[in-house]
Design a protein around this motif. Structure first.
Motif, PDB file in Angstrom:
ATOM      1  N   SER B  94       0.588 -40.630  38.496  1.00 21.25           N
ATOM      2  CA  SER B  94       0.534 -39.614  37.440  1.00 21.25           C
ATOM      3  C   SER B  94      -0.828 -38.928  37.377  1.00 21.25           C
ATOM      4  O   SER B  94      -0.996 -37.949  36.653  1.00 21.25           O
ATOM      5  CB  SER B  94       0.864 -40.238  36.085  1.00 21.25           C
ATOM      6  N   GLN B  95      -1.780 -39.440  38.142  1.00 23.59           N
ATOM      7  CA  GLN B  95      -3.094 -38.779  38.234  1.00 23.59           C
ATOM      8  C   GLN B  95      -3.170 -37.819  39.416  1.00 23.59           C
ATOM      9  O   GLN B  95      -4.231 -37.293  39.722  1.00 23.59           O
ATOM     10  CB  GLN B  95      -4.199 -39.827  38.400  1.00 23.59           C
ATOM     11  N   VAL B  96      -2.034 -37.630  40.114  1.00 26.76           N
ATOM     12  CA  VAL B  96      -2.028 -36.812  41.331  1.00 26.76           C
ATOM     13  C   VAL B  96      -1.197 -35.547  41.125  1.00 26.76           C
ATOM     14  O   VAL B  96      -0.073 -35.607  40.639  1.00 26.76           O
ATOM     15  CB  VAL B  96      -1.429 -37.616  42.516  1.00 26.76           C
ATOM     16  N   LEU B  97      -1.762 -34.422  41.483  1.00 22.99           N
ATOM     17  CA  LEU B  97      -1.020 -33.152  41.492  1.00 22.99           C
ATOM     18  C   LEU B  97      -1.057 -32.604  42.919  1.00 22.99           C
ATOM     19  O   LEU B  97      -2.135 -32.418  43.492  1.00 22.99           O
ATOM     20  CB  LEU B  97      -1.662 -32.147  40.524  1.00 22.99           C
ATOM     21  N   VAL B  98       0.123 -32.363  43.499  1.00 24.27           N
ATOM     22  CA  VAL B  98       0.189 -31.749  44.824  1.00 24.27           C
ATOM     23  C   VAL B  98      -0.009 -30.243  44.669  1.00 24.27           C
ATOM     24  O   VAL B  98       0.589 -29.624  43.792  1.00 24.27           O
ATOM     25  CB  VAL B  98       1.545 -32.038  45.509  1.00 24.27           C
ATOM     26  N   VAL B  99      -0.861 -29.655  45.497  1.00 21.95           N
ATOM     27  CA  VAL B  99      -1.139 -28.214  45.399  1.00 21.95           C
ATOM     28  C   VAL B  99      -0.908 -27.511  46.735  1.00 21.95           C
ATOM     29  O   VAL B  99      -0.847 -28.154  47.788  1.00 21.95           O
ATOM     30  CB  VAL B  99      -2.579 -27.940  44.902  1.00 21.95           C
ATOM     31  N   THR B 100      -0.763 -26.189  46.646  1.00 23.37           N
ATOM     32  CA  THR B 100      -0.501 -25.357  47.823  1.00 23.37           C
ATOM     33  C   THR B 100      -1.833 -25.085  48.543  1.00 23.37           C
ATOM     34  O   THR B 100      -2.333 -23.971  48.568  1.00 23.37           O
ATOM     35  CB  THR B 100       0.217 -24.061  47.383  1.00 23.37           C
ATOM     36  N   GLY B 101      -2.358 -26.158  49.136  1.00 17.41           N
ATOM     37  CA  GLY B 101      -3.672 -26.093  49.784  1.00 17.41           C
ATOM     38  C   GLY B 101      -4.796 -26.292  48.781  1.00 17.41           C
ATOM     39  O   GLY B 101      -4.658 -25.985  47.596  1.00 17.41           O
ATOM     40  N   SER B 102      -5.925 -26.808  49.285  1.00 14.62           N
ATOM     41  CA  SER B 102      -7.082 -27.058  48.414  1.00 14.62           C
ATOM     42  C   SER B 102      -7.577 -25.784  47.750  1.00 14.62           C
ATOM     43  O   SER B 102      -8.159 -25.829  46.667  1.00 14.62           O
ATOM     44  CB  SER B 102      -8.234 -27.639  49.224  1.00 14.62           C
ATOM     45  N   GLN B 103      -7.366 -24.644  48.397  1.00 19.21           N
ATOM     46  CA  GLN B 103      -7.802 -23.395  47.780  1.00 19.21           C
ATOM     47  C   GLN B 103      -7.113 -23.212  46.431  1.00 19.21           C
ATOM     48  O   GLN B 103      -7.722 -22.745  45.481  1.00 19.21           O
ATOM     49  CB  GLN B 103      -7.509 -22.207  48.707  1.00 19.21           C
ATOM     50  N   GLN B 104      -5.838 -23.604  46.349  1.00 19.17           N
ATOM     51  CA  GLN B 104      -5.155 -23.500  45.068  1.00 19.17           C
ATOM     52  C   GLN B 104      -5.761 -24.455  44.039  1.00 19.17           C
ATOM     53  O   GLN B 104      -5.785 -24.151  42.845  1.00 19.17           O
ATOM     54  CB  GLN B 104      -3.658 -23.785  45.182  1.00 19.17           C
ATOM     55  N   ALA B 105      -6.240 -25.605  44.514  1.00 19.86           N
ATOM     56  CA  ALA B 105      -6.892 -26.528  43.587  1.00 19.86           C
ATOM     57  C   ALA B 105      -8.077 -25.831  42.926  1.00 19.86           C
ATOM     58  O   ALA B 105      -8.271 -25.925  41.707  1.00 19.86           O
ATOM     59  CB  ALA B 105      -7.362 -27.774  44.336  1.00 19.86           C
ATOM     60  N   LEU B 106      -8.856 -25.099  43.717  1.00 14.75           N
ATOM     61  CA  LEU B 106     -10.020 -24.387  43.171  1.00 14.75           C
ATOM     62  C   LEU B 106      -9.581 -23.330  42.161  1.00 14.75           C
ATOM     63  O   LEU B 106     -10.190 -23.160  41.104  1.00 14.75           O
ATOM     64  CB  LEU B 106     -10.817 -23.745  44.313  1.00 14.75           C
TER      65      LEU B 106
END
Lengths: 402, 402
Positions: B94-106
């Protein structure tokens, strides 16, 4: 740790409805709440075949490496040609940006056009995901009068059009109402936009799901300089690819490319190639009519069930395409409250309130029919009708249709 | 049509360097400019095998349908377990979010934390893509003193830490310098963060590319409450999947989920399943050492070529991992101007200026080595060395290394 959230993040409310709808994922639930396309329409065989081609030899490297922000060049070209031919206009590939689903198109458009307090004009009601996306950039919404045919162009005052960042409109089989904007209103809107130099964001995920195949002229085709057009592969191939596109003037596309680079660099290389492989030789010409037929049948079945079971005082849209029916219930019924009770009876829907920028109405609901088998539609509508009868004060009073 | 762009969109400058670098896509160019992983490391066979599994039976529907915003549950679980084991900490799915590449994380982190004028602390220099992403939300950057080992914790004043939205840091084999933050500095930073209640955004796309496999403690492991950790599959599987993840406190992840829903609904279902199928049975345990060996050899080859050809007055980083070498040239040389000339000689690199939030320095450049064959590295470095010799006023003066 006390989090220093941004104003936009603080303003995000956790959606009560979203929490309720989590309950609807139980297998014994009859859910009219989802906005999912029917998996029966996913071209699994064709996708497998495309993957075999894509993962061969040097093509595989392209599918796995970083790619251009603008999108996979052959796919951009195909989109430009497909839409040009379909809508009898001329679009160049440089006017096309491939995006990670239409939802990303909304995000990029919000980034490009909305300052805090910018005025965004919306239909009444409008697509919830559009509101969620634009709200990130803190606009002021102005709900434009709409009726069962959609936006009422006459109600859009020149001074409002003039100072708006843009008008957001879903002319074909709108989510949530299923309504389609008539040709005459499209022409009037296009004229207004040109006069007021107003930008229209035309969101068209359901345009191909036209049961009779009578496509009406797009706003983009009527006022190309004033329109940003959004298309999607989610309802004609598979939503899990997260593939959509934006068509607009090159000036605008170039700005969006810069924003998209900062947002996710580019849309996945592999999904773009799968889509291109599938569509490039005309597969959609035979595939889309099958989806239309399936959805048309399912829609008619739900319309018939509504007629059979709903009491007087309840009315609903009669969509000519798309995935949704909008139901108006007697005014004393709050559909959000009704949902809680309906879930206890194993039936779910989305309360209509959530689709209004200003929460204007509560006695309405969105029903999705494409993923629900006929016997469940029958049973679910019957249960809903019983609950409405139980709560309605006055079944003779017919609420205004939007 | 006169476009009513938002302030953030107006502020976006079209990058002169980006235009120049488009010229480097010619096939006869020796390009040290790209930040691309080597396609020799893409596990094509394993990807094909995963696709065969994924596209079988009912699993195929999951790969093609809409999915949860949080990410594919088995992948979230795998990430939590993998990072927990690797870094000797305890992370829940529950501490993990999958994102569309690390750029989306930023992008999501900028959305969640940056108001106009918010103070964002960055290394000197820092990752260009980080700057591009955060700049969308109009922060004020504060460049923190850094040397050849990375950020200097002593230079970070308590009052600066205290009022910052966050500190953005790439501790492992930083893009662009290739430097790694020593353990002692990590401990000092973690301590500072705790004292000042400062949030650190730890971007770690290169952490697994540690040539000797000596992983240093992550900031997240030293100060989990104060750190948002970003991981990526781009450098260990394939960047074209656009797959990354965020690990943080549940409170923060829940906020990001709301923002991600408004941003792109969810990361493509099919790429998440491909990655999970490949990694679930320990494939990375044998795959990552192969990438490390390849990159180590290529890095050493470039370092040797630099030693052979570069004149006195030029120095460079000696990375222990990752994909980049940072080169400092004599102070009178502007690397952006040098690039234009180098391209005429068919050699390209990224000028260093672009990696400084304040454009502080111009006599530096980033060289990428992992996609360039050895004979081209040899030839390209020789050409660059000749150009530097030609322009340098004083080859004895050694510039400060950052």
């Amino acid at each position: 740790m006390s989090w220093k959230f941004s104003d936009r993040a603080i303003a995000l409310k956790s959606s009560a409805i979203r929490e309720i709808l989590k309950l609807t994922e139980q297998p014994d639930m009859i859910s009219f709440a989802g906005g999912l396309p029917s998996p029966d329409t996913f071209p699994v065989t064709e996708i497998k075949q495309s993957l075999d081609v894509i993962m061969q030899g040097s093509e595989a490297i392209g599918a796995l490496q970083y790619g251009p922000t603008e999108g996979y060049a052959p796919l951009r070209k195909w989109i430009a040609e497909h839409v040009s031919k379909r809508d009898n206009i001329t679009i160049s590939p440089s006017q096309v940006l491939v995006v990670t689903g239409s939802q990303q198109a909304l995000d990029l458009i919000g980034k490009a056009l909305i300052n805090k307090g910018s005025k965004v004009l919306v239909e009444t009601p409008t697509y919830l995901g559009g509101l969620q996306s634009f709200t990130q950039f803190e606009p002021e919404y102005i709900s434009i009068e709409s009726d069962e045919q959609g936006l009422v162009p006459d109600s859009l005052k020149a001074e409002v059009a003039d100072e708006a960042s843009f008008l957001y409109v879903i002319p074909n089989f709108q989510n949530p109402t299923g309504r389609r904007l008539p040709l005459e209103r499209r022409q009037q809107l296009a004229e207004k936009a040109k006069q007021a130099k107003m930008l229209m964001v035309e969101d068209d995920p359901y345009g191909e799901l036209d049961y009779k195949g009578h496509r009406l002229a797009s706003l983009f085709s009527l006022a190309p300089e004033n329109t940003v057009y959004l298309g999607s592969f989610s309802k004609i191939l598979a939503p899990g690819f997260r593939l959509g596109y934006i068509i607009a003037s090159e000036v605008f596309i170039n700005k969006l490319v810069q924003l998209k680079q900062a947002t996710d660099l580019h849309t996945p290389s592999i999904t773009q190639r799968i889509a291109y492989q599938i569509v490039k030789d005309g597969f959609l010409d035979t595939h889309i009519p099958k989806i239309r037929q399936l959805y048309k049948t399912r829609c008619q079945f739900m319309l018939d069930a509504l007629t059979r079971y709903m009491p007087a005082g309840v009315n609903w849209s009669k969509p000519e395409g798309g995935m949704f029916i909008w139901v108006n219930v007697p005014e004393n019924i709050n559909a959000t409250e009704l949902l809680t009770e309906a879930i206890q009876h194993k039936v779910a829907f989305v309360p209509g309130e959530t689709f209004f920028a200003g929460g204007e109405r509560t006695n309405c609901m969105r029903l999705a029919f494409v993923t629900v088998p006929e016997e469940k539609i029958e049973r679910g509508i019957k249960i809903l009708a019983e609950l409405i009868k139980k709560h309605a004060n006055d079944l003779e009073e017919s609420p205004v249709m939007v």
